[in-house]
Design a protein around this motif. Structure first.
Motif, short mmCIF file in Angstrom:
data_model
loop_
_atom_site.label_atom_id
_atom_site.label_comp_id
_atom_site.label_asym_id
_atom_site.label_seq_id
_atom_site.Cartn_x
_atom_site.Cartn_y
_atom_site.Cartn_z
N CYS A 105 0.86 -1.18 0.00
CA CYS A 105 0.00 0.00 0.00
C CYS A 105 0.90 1.23 0.00
O CYS A 105 1.62 1.47 0.97
CB CYS A 105 -0.91 0.00 1.22
N ALA A 106 0.83 1.97 -1.08
CA ALA A 106 1.57 3.23 -1.19
C ALA A 106 0.68 4.36 -0.73
O ALA A 106 -0.48 4.48 -1.18
CB ALA A 106 2.01 3.44 -2.63
N ALA A 107 1.20 5.18 0.16
CA ALA A 107 0.40 6.25 0.75
C ALA A 107 1.05 7.61 0.52
O ALA A 107 2.26 7.71 0.28
CB ALA A 107 0.24 6.01 2.25
N SER B 28 3.47 9.35 7.27
CA SER B 28 4.43 9.62 8.33
C SER B 28 3.75 10.00 9.65
O SER B 28 4.35 9.86 10.72
CB SER B 28 5.39 10.72 7.90
N ALA B 29 2.53 10.45 9.57
CA ALA B 29 1.83 10.91 10.77
C ALA B 29 0.97 9.85 11.43
O ALA B 29 0.47 10.07 12.54
CB ALA B 29 0.96 12.11 10.42
N ASN B 30 0.78 8.72 10.77
CA ASN B 30 -0.21 7.77 11.24
C ASN B 30 0.30 6.35 11.41
O ASN B 30 1.13 5.88 10.61
CB ASN B 30 -1.39 7.72 10.25
N PHE C 277 0.30 -13.89 9.17
CA PHE C 277 0.48 -12.62 8.47
C PHE C 277 1.51 -11.76 9.21
O PHE C 277 1.61 -11.82 10.44
CB PHE C 277 -0.84 -11.84 8.43
N THR C 278 2.23 -10.96 8.43
CA THR C 278 3.20 -10.03 9.01
C THR C 278 3.04 -8.67 8.34
O THR C 278 3.10 -8.57 7.11
CB THR C 278 4.64 -10.53 8.80
N ILE C 279 2.83 -7.66 9.16
CA ILE C 279 2.73 -6.30 8.66
C ILE C 279 4.07 -5.60 8.86
O ILE C 279 4.75 -5.82 9.87
CB ILE C 279 1.58 -5.52 9.35
N SER C 280 4.43 -4.78 7.90
CA SER C 280 5.67 -4.00 8.00
C SER C 280 5.48 -2.69 7.26
O SER C 280 4.53 -2.54 6.49
CB SER C 280 6.86 -4.78 7.44
N ARG C 281 6.39 -1.76 7.52
CA ARG C 281 6.31 -0.48 6.83
C ARG C 281 7.70 -0.01 6.46
O ARG C 281 8.66 -0.23 7.21
CB ARG C 281 5.56 0.57 7.65
N ASP C 282 7.77 0.65 5.32
CA ASP C 282 9.01 1.26 4.86
C ASP C 282 8.77 2.76 4.85
O ASP C 282 8.12 3.28 3.93
CB ASP C 282 9.37 0.74 3.47
N THR D 171 5.27 3.24 2.34
CA THR D 171 4.57 2.03 1.94
C THR D 171 4.43 1.08 3.12
O THR D 171 5.37 0.91 3.91
CB THR D 171 5.33 1.33 0.79
N VAL D 172 3.27 0.49 3.22
CA VAL D 172 3.03 -0.54 4.23
C VAL D 172 2.76 -1.85 3.49
O VAL D 172 2.13 -1.87 2.44
CB VAL D 172 1.87 -0.15 5.16
N TYR D 173 3.26 -2.93 4.07
CA TYR D 173 3.17 -4.24 3.45
C TYR D 173 2.40 -5.21 4.34
O TYR D 173 2.34 -5.04 5.56
CB TYR D 173 4.57 -4.82 3.20
#
Length: 116
Positions: A22-24, A30-32, A67-72, A77-79
C-alpha cells in the motif's frame, strides 16, 4: 490530497502466500499508524493488522502467526505478508490509518482470493 493505493492481490491456493503493498501519501503516512483491513462478501470490514510509526504491531487473532505487517517509511509504503492462506482469507484488502481510518481515504483495495 491523501491517496492510498493497494496492490499485490490475486488468486492463490490454500497454503499459499501473497504480499500486499500500500503506497500512501507522504504526510499521511508519516503521521499515522497504518492498518490493513479486509472485507469479505456479506461481512463488515475488519482490521487484520496494524503497525505504529515506530513499528509496533498488532494482529487479529485469525491471522496471528500467518500474516506479518511492516512499513518502509522511506517509501511511504506498508506491506502485508500473508502466508498459509486459508479459504476464509478471501476478501478485498484495504489499507488506511489506524485506529481511526480516514473515511474519505479508502482506496479501491486489492482482491485476495484463496481457492483450490
Amino acid at each position: 490530497q491523501v491517496q492510498l493505493v493497494e496492490s499485490g492481490g490475486g488468486l492463490v491456493q490454500p497454503g499459499g502466500s501473497l504480499r500486499l503493498s500500500c503506497a500512501a501519501s507522504r504526510t499521511f503516512f508519516s503521521a499515522n499508524a497504518m492498518g490493513w483491513y479486509r472485507q469479505a462478501p456479506g461481512k463488515q470490514r475488519e482490521l487484520v493488522a496494524a503497525i505504529t510509526t515506530r513499528g509496533w504491531t498488532t494482529y487479529a487473532d485469525s491471522v496471528k502467526g500467518r500474516f506479518t505487517i511492516s512499513r518502509d517509511n522511506a517509501k511511504n509504503t506498508v506491506y502485508l505478508q500473508m502466508n498459509s492462506l486459508k479459504l476464509e482469507d478471501t476478501a478485498v484488502y484495504y489499507c488506511n490509518s489506524h485506529p481511526v481510518p480516514g473515511l474519505r481515504y479508502w482506496g479501491q483495495g486489492t482482491q485476495v482470493t484463496v481457492s483450490s
